[in-house]
Design a protein around this motif. Structure first.
Motif, PDB file in Angstrom:
ATOM      1  N   LYS A 129       3.822   2.493   7.362  1.00 42.96           N
ATOM      2  CA  LYS A 129       3.191   3.084   6.089  1.00 42.96           C
ATOM      3  C   LYS A 129       3.632   1.836   4.878  1.00 42.96           C
ATOM      4  O   LYS A 129       2.985   1.791   3.835  1.00 42.96           O
ATOM      5  CB  LYS A 129       3.881   4.418   5.686  1.00 42.96           C
ATOM      6  CG  LYS A 129       3.392   5.487   6.810  1.00 42.96           C
ATOM      7  CD  LYS A 129       1.796   5.625   6.590  1.00 42.96           C
ATOM      8  CE  LYS A 129       1.412   6.644   7.580  1.00 42.96           C
ATOM      9  NZ  LYS A 129       0.175   6.854   7.584  1.00 42.96           N
ATOM     10  N   SER A 130       4.685   1.258   5.077  1.00 37.64           N
ATOM     11  CA  SER A 130       4.999   0.528   3.827  1.00 37.64           C
ATOM     12  C   SER A 130       4.221  -0.711   3.652  1.00 37.64           C
ATOM     13  O   SER A 130       3.857  -1.278   2.667  1.00 37.64           O
ATOM     14  CB  SER A 130       6.393  -0.230   4.137  1.00 37.64           C
ATOM     15  OG  SER A 130       7.507   0.742   4.307  1.00 37.64           O
TER      16      SER A 130
ATOM     17  N   GLU B 201       1.026  -0.513   4.364  1.00 36.31           N
ATOM     18  CA  GLU B 201      -0.204   0.248   3.644  1.00 36.31           C
ATOM     19  C   GLU B 201       0.079   0.251   2.131  1.00 36.31           C
ATOM     20  O   GLU B 201      -0.968   0.078   1.305  1.00 36.31           O
ATOM     21  CB  GLU B 201      -0.487   1.482   4.557  1.00 36.31           C
ATOM     22  CG  GLU B 201      -0.872   1.487   5.876  1.00 36.31           C
ATOM     23  CD  GLU B 201      -1.161   2.852   6.444  1.00 36.31           C
ATOM     24  OE1 GLU B 201      -0.860   3.946   5.755  1.00 36.31           O
ATOM     25  OE2 GLU B 201      -1.481   2.921   7.783  1.00 36.31           O
ATOM     26  N   ARG B 202       1.248   0.716   1.887  1.00 42.43           N
ATOM     27  CA  ARG B 202       1.493   0.807   0.441  1.00 42.43           C
ATOM     28  C   ARG B 202       1.327  -0.672  -0.387  1.00 42.43           C
ATOM     29  O   ARG B 202       1.027  -0.799  -1.342  1.00 42.43           O
ATOM     30  CB  ARG B 202       2.990   1.399   0.219  1.00 42.43           C
ATOM     31  CG  ARG B 202       3.315   1.420  -1.298  1.00 42.43           C
ATOM     32  CD  ARG B 202       4.794   1.864  -1.378  1.00 42.43           C
ATOM     33  NE  ARG B 202       6.020   1.175  -0.309  1.00 42.43           N
ATOM     34  CZ  ARG B 202       6.261  -0.052  -0.690  1.00 42.43           C
ATOM     35  NH1 ARG B 202       6.146  -0.479  -1.946  1.00 42.43           N
ATOM     36  NH2 ARG B 202       7.306  -0.509   0.216  1.00 42.43           N
TER      37      ARG B 202
END
Length: 597
Positions: A272-273, A275-276
């Protein structure tokens, strides 16, 4: 009717062992649905062997001088019947659509036991009188059904100690009681059980019995070995799950971006990091090579790094990528070889977002610079202003006297230059002198309009198109009004001076959630990349006669109101100044030390 007790006990042992193996497969069936048809078939065949072998060995245990006649096709039919009904019973038991599956399974299994027994009696032509006893027949059928129900109940109950053994014993009791009570129900003579020491190997019955016994021993040994191997497999599976959980925790929950890139340059996996950091979802990243995120001048170096990592090297290097929204993100990448079976198949990357770190370093550097500038300003301002006041006073005195036009002109130049020096000193004193910031609610829309009015009075920019995107309602912000006015004046003045007469300047003010956004865009010539990093440095300017303190003061005002200021520009495409102010900031009246950020 006499029975060989050795063979009877052997039949019970064979039935229990094969039933135990069958139940073991049935339990695997309920745990691993992916292989359910395979498990169901193996378990059914094993249970069919248990039922048929019990009947067959039970008949062989009869010690009778009357010869038996065999019909092999009929015996095969009995064996197939045991398998078929066992399969049907297990299928009903594992089905989620059957309401009373334990009773239904037990009923089907009981019918199978009775069928195997009946067909087996037909396959062995016993030359004895048949005299049915209906009470024993009912008792035989009832035993088969009751112990079948008990077995399926135990099998379906959770957390029962020795579940496999208890279920196998229940099925063994049902099969054995049905067979031996069934014998009593069909043959008039009451059976007796005696030990017999002589085993005539010439008798085909005894040879078959020995073969069944040998096969049973083989099955028992294989079952024990398989159970040991199954235990190792379960332990290995548990270790793999634990390792996978640790890996997923390190991968998914890592605050830094972690990703896997294959030799084809495509993303295989990303947390997810990532993606951020990139602004792209994992599905979007998988559909494009990672080089699409890079600057053109960094692609070759990045591919060289990937090649070195795939050869076994670990590399740490800086990298700048483009966010999905278009802005640049500075990263520090650690690339590690990804091994599978001692072969490098991909690259694991750990991306550390350096934006906040670089901002903190720039902030610290600017704070140190401001401190030095403040010290310099405090030391020089007083020393310069004293003689400057004298020079200006004498120049005004001489100008007031009757002088020639030439002298009057030169004295005017002196006064203008002293005013310019005084203005530079005033700018320095803003940085050097602490003063009180008294924050109150002010309408930023009104401050912007007032700043534009000042610019109209002092300069002529009527030939420049001005586009105002201001909301209809007031945008209140706790600030020091004079400082905010100076902030907008400095930025607007830079935009007007950089914009040609045919150009356009846009000013946008909006409130998004808990943040106030101000954007000032011009159509000027833009700023080259190598000069962007120098903006805001003291005494740096590209304008002739400018002290180079305007942007430095702007940064200071924005930071001391809890905001952020960003300048984006591209040569030939104009310049955009973005201001962001949080609404909910600590409101207090305090002394601001302008020289120390």
């Amino acid at each position: 009717m006499d029975h060989n007790l050795y063979v009877v006990i052997l039949s019970l042992f064979v039935c229990f062992l094969f039933a135990l193996v069958s139940i073991d497969w049935a339990l695997r069936l309920t745990e691993k649905q992916k292989l359910q048809h395979y498990f169901l078939l193996v378990g059914s065949v094993t249970m069919g062997i248990a039922v048929w072998a019990t009947h067959y060995m039970g008949m062989l245990s009869i010690q009778s001088p009357v010869p038996f006649e065999y019909k092999m096709p009929t015996m095969a039919a009995a064996f197939a019947t045991g398998i078929l009904f066992s399969y049907s019973a297990f299928f009903l038991f594992t089905s989620s659509k059957i309401k009373y599956k334990r009773i239904s399974s037990a009923l089907i299994f009981s019918i199978g036991l009775i069928s195997v027994h009946s067909i087996g009696m037909i396959s062995m032509h016993i030359h004895m009188p048949i005299q049915p006893n209906f009470l024993f027949i009912l008792l035989s059928v009832g035993s088969a059904f009751l112990f079948s129900v008990l077995g399926f109940m135990i099998l379906s109950t959770q957390h029962v100690p020795f579940k496999k053994i208890l279920t196998s014993l229940s099925f063994t009791a049902g099969v054995s009681l049905m067979h031996y009570i069934g014998e009593m129900a069909l043959i008039s003579r009451t059976p007796t059980y005696n030990w017999h020491n002589d085993f005539p190997t010439s008798n085909i019955n005894m040879v078959a019995t020995l073969l069944v016994f040998g096969a049973t021993i083989v099955v028992l040994v294989l079952y024990i070995l398989e159970q040991r191997n199954q235990k190792k497999l379960v332990q290995h599976e548990i270790e793999l799950l634990e390792s996978e959980h640790r890996y997923n925790s390190l991968f998914e929950l890592n605050p830094e971006g972690v990703f896997v890139i294959g030799p084809d340059r495509n993303f295989i996996k990303a947390n997810k990091s990532i993606e951020r950091i990139t602004g792209y979802t994992l599905d979007e990243l998988k559909r494009m090579p990672y080089t699409n995120l890079l600057k053109d001048d960094e692609v070759d170096d990045s591919l060289e790094f990937q090649k070195r990592v795939l050869s076994g090297e670990t590399i740490k290097h800086p990298l700048t990528i483009f966010h999905k929204n278009g802005h640049e993100v500075e990263l520090e990448i650690t690339s590690i070889p990804y091994y599978i079976r001692n072969q490098i198949t991909a690259v694991i990357g750990i991306a550390k977002d350096m934006t906040a770190i670089n901002e903190a370093q720039n902030f610290k550097q600017r704070a140190n610079t401001l401190a030095y500038v403040g010290e310099l300003a405090a030391g020089l301002a007083h020393e310069i202003r004293n003689p400057l006041t004298s020079i200006k006073g004498f120049a005004q005195l001489f100008q007031s006297q009757n002088t020639t036009d030439e002298k009057h002109h030169f004295l005017g130049i002196m006064l203008r230059e002293t005013d310019r020096i005084n203005f530079i000193i005033s700018q320095l004193m803003i940085l050097a002198r602490p003063h009180m910031i008294l924050k109150h609610d002010h309408d930023l829309k009104a401050i912007i309009k007032r700043s534009l009015k000042y610019m109209e009075d002092e300069t002529d920019f009527h030939t420049t198109s001005l586009e105002l995107n201001l909301p209809d309602h007031p945008i209140l912000f706790k600030c020091e009004e004079n400082l905010m006015t100076q902030l907008f004046l400095n930025i607007l003045k830079n935009s007007i001076e950089a914009t040609p007469s045919w150009g356009n300047i846009s000013v946008q003010l909006e409130k998004i959630e808990e943040t106030i956004h101000v954007a000032i865009q011009d159509d000027g010539p833009g700023i080259p990349d190598h000069l962007l990093s120098k903006l805001g440095q003291p005494f740096y300017t590209t304008k002739e006669g400018n002290p180079g303190l305007g942007l430095l003061i702007c940064y200071q005002i924005v930071e001391n109101h809890g905001g952020k200021m960003q300048i984006q520009s591209k040569e030939g495409s104009g310049t955009s100044v973005s201001l962001q102010f949080p609404i909910n900031v600590l409101v207090e009246e305090r002394t601001l030390e302008m020289s120390i950020s």
